[in-house]
Design a protein around this motif. Structure first.
Motif, PDB file in Angstrom:
ATOM      1  N   ARG A 194      63.300 -45.033 -76.184  1.00 24.47           N
ATOM      2  CA  ARG A 194      63.312 -45.036 -74.712  1.00 24.47           C
ATOM      3  C   ARG A 194      61.960 -44.510 -74.231  1.00 24.47           C
ATOM      4  O   ARG A 194      61.310 -45.095 -73.400  1.00 24.47           O
ATOM      5  CB  ARG A 194      64.446 -44.125 -74.233  1.00 24.47           C
ATOM      6  N   PHE A 195      61.538 -43.376 -74.804  1.00 31.70           N
ATOM      7  CA  PHE A 195      60.217 -42.804 -74.539  1.00 31.70           C
ATOM      8  C   PHE A 195      59.547 -42.546 -75.882  1.00 31.70           C
ATOM      9  O   PHE A 195      60.209 -42.076 -76.811  1.00 31.70           O
ATOM     10  CB  PHE A 195      60.322 -41.449 -73.830  1.00 31.70           C
ATOM     11  N   LEU A 196      58.238 -42.783 -75.944  1.00 31.09           N
ATOM     12  CA  LEU A 196      57.522 -42.387 -77.166  1.00 31.09           C
ATOM     13  C   LEU A 196      57.038 -40.954 -76.976  1.00 31.09           C
ATOM     14  O   LEU A 196      56.526 -40.609 -75.904  1.00 31.09           O
ATOM     15  CB  LEU A 196      56.340 -43.324 -77.411  1.00 31.09           C
ATOM     16  N   PRO A 197      57.198 -40.094 -77.987  1.00 27.56           N
ATOM     17  CA  PRO A 197      56.752 -38.703 -77.846  1.00 27.56           C
ATOM     18  C   PRO A 197      55.248 -38.636 -77.566  1.00 27.56           C
ATOM     19  O   PRO A 197      54.462 -39.421 -78.110  1.00 27.56           O
ATOM     20  CB  PRO A 197      57.113 -38.078 -79.188  1.00 27.56           C
ATOM     21  N   CYS A 198      54.874 -37.700 -76.687  1.00 24.00           N
ATOM     22  CA  CYS A 198      53.551 -37.775 -76.038  1.00 24.00           C
ATOM     23  C   CYS A 198      52.365 -37.692 -77.006  1.00 24.00           C
ATOM     24  O   CYS A 198      51.468 -38.547 -76.954  1.00 24.00           O
ATOM     25  CB  CYS A 198      53.448 -36.691 -74.980  1.00 24.00           C
ATOM     26  N   THR A 199      52.332 -36.689 -77.864  1.00 27.79           N
ATOM     27  CA  THR A 199      51.136 -36.555 -78.714  1.00 27.79           C
ATOM     28  C   THR A 199      51.043 -37.703 -79.736  1.00 27.79           C
ATOM     29  O   THR A 199      49.982 -38.329 -79.859  1.00 27.79           O
ATOM     30  CB  THR A 199      51.108 -35.172 -79.400  1.00 27.79           C
TER      31      THR A 199
END
Ligand code: NAD
Length: 300
Positions: free
Chosen positions: A137-142
């Motif tokens: 759903r979201f890719l983790p930011c770093t």
């Protein structure tokens, strides 16, 4: 060989520029202003700086931000109440809880309480699970910042051996989970890697890192990666941020490794600026998804 620098600062600027155009169009078409709520507990100076930077970055791309501050004597249950309110608030699209939380607070319980649809850090079990299954759903930011940077420089990953040093929930593990997928949104060339994760208990770290076509260091130890640990021509991504004599340095012995690598990220100015850009991207995605669900509910 002197490595080419992977310029994270410039890449992040371009990404913010692209995003602000999208946000402007979204709003012109009647979309709500994407809003990010940051929960900051206590007065850790570094956390205050991070949150301030995130708020400023929201403004730069036309998003709104809200800061919810609580003292370091706040209890876990009080924080859960804060999150419940934010989850219910339709004007808040993304929620981030600035880490680390004070020791007395149950961090897992708090992070788990963020609604999955607003979990723009992608830390909650549902979002981690979706990523592992290859339908994030979201890719983790770093980690998302790392892949974005590599893709911008057309550094392909398919079939290559990526060695990640560090197994944290924020960097090492999610990055590995992304790179082994068939496609994570950048096309198959920027996924499909063969991934090895090393950590504090790995035996003979150097023998592992020397096999890397792409070496990612995410440990938090200055000069952990020395030149003898890098295969000539390798791509080196330094996620580490360490303060040494008031200077920021990564985990890689930059000056020496730069002479053998093909590409390298500097610290500062490498992966760091991309992390916030990716957070903003996730907040926009959250806003779009929530609006789509809202529209579907109205249509029903
Ligand atoms: P963490 O402390 O949660 O994890 C560190 C990892 O390093 C652990 O998995 C541990 O097993 C491993 N490790 C420790 N000593 C080791 C050794 N001698 N050899 C091999 N592995 C070893 O850290 P984190 O949250 O993943 O952060 C790592 C670094 O990245 C820190 O410097 C942090 O500040 C930085 N960071 C940067 C960004 C960014 O935006 N650039 C984002 C997150 C973290």
């Amino acid at each position: 060989m002197t490595a080419q620098i992977l310029d994270g600062k410039e890449t992040a600027r371009l990404l913010r520029e692209e995003l602000s155009v999208e946000v402007e169009k979204w709003r012109a078409e009647g979309g709500p202003q994407p809003t990010l709520a940051a929960v900051l507990v206590g007065d850790d100076p570094a956390s205050q700086v991070y949150v301030r930077n995130k708020e400023r970055a929201c403004g730069q791309v036309g998003m709104a931000s809200r800061l919810i501050r609580r003292s370091d004597t706040t209890s876990t249950s009080e924080l859960l109440d804060v999150l419940h309110e934010l989850n219910e608030d339709s004007q808040v699209h993304g929620i981030l809880v600035q880490l680390p939380l004070p020791k007395a607070i149950d961090t897992h319980r708090v992070l788990d309480a963020v609604a999955a649809s607003k979990d723009v850090d992608a830390f909650c079990p549902e979002n981690v699970g979706l990523l592992v299954q290859g339908r994030p759903r979201f890719l983790p930011c770093t980690p998302h910042g790392v892949v974005n940077l590599l893709a911008r420089y057309r550094i392909e990953l398919a079939g290559r051996h990526v060695v990640i040093v560090g197994r944290s929930e924020i960097v090492g593990k999610p990055l590995a989970n992304m790179l082994v997928q068939r496609d994570i949104g950048f096309g198959p060339k920027y996924a499909n890697a063969t991934v090895t994760i090393c950590h504090s208990q790995s035996a003979d770290l150097a023998s592992m890192t020397r096999q890397a076509d792409v070496l990612v260091a995410a440990v938090g130890r200055p000069c952990l990666i020395t030149v003898d640990m890098v295969k000539p021509g390798a791509v080196v991504v330094d996620v580490g941020i360490n303060r040494v004599d008031e200077k920021l340095v990564g985990d890689v012995d930059f000056a020496a490794v730069r002479e053998v690598a093909s590409f390298i990220t500097p610290v500062p100015g490498g992966v760091g600026p991309l992390t916030i850009a990716m957070l903003l991207r996730n907040n926009f995605t959250a806003c779009e998804l929530q609006q789509a669900v809202g529209d579907a509910t109205i249509a029903n």
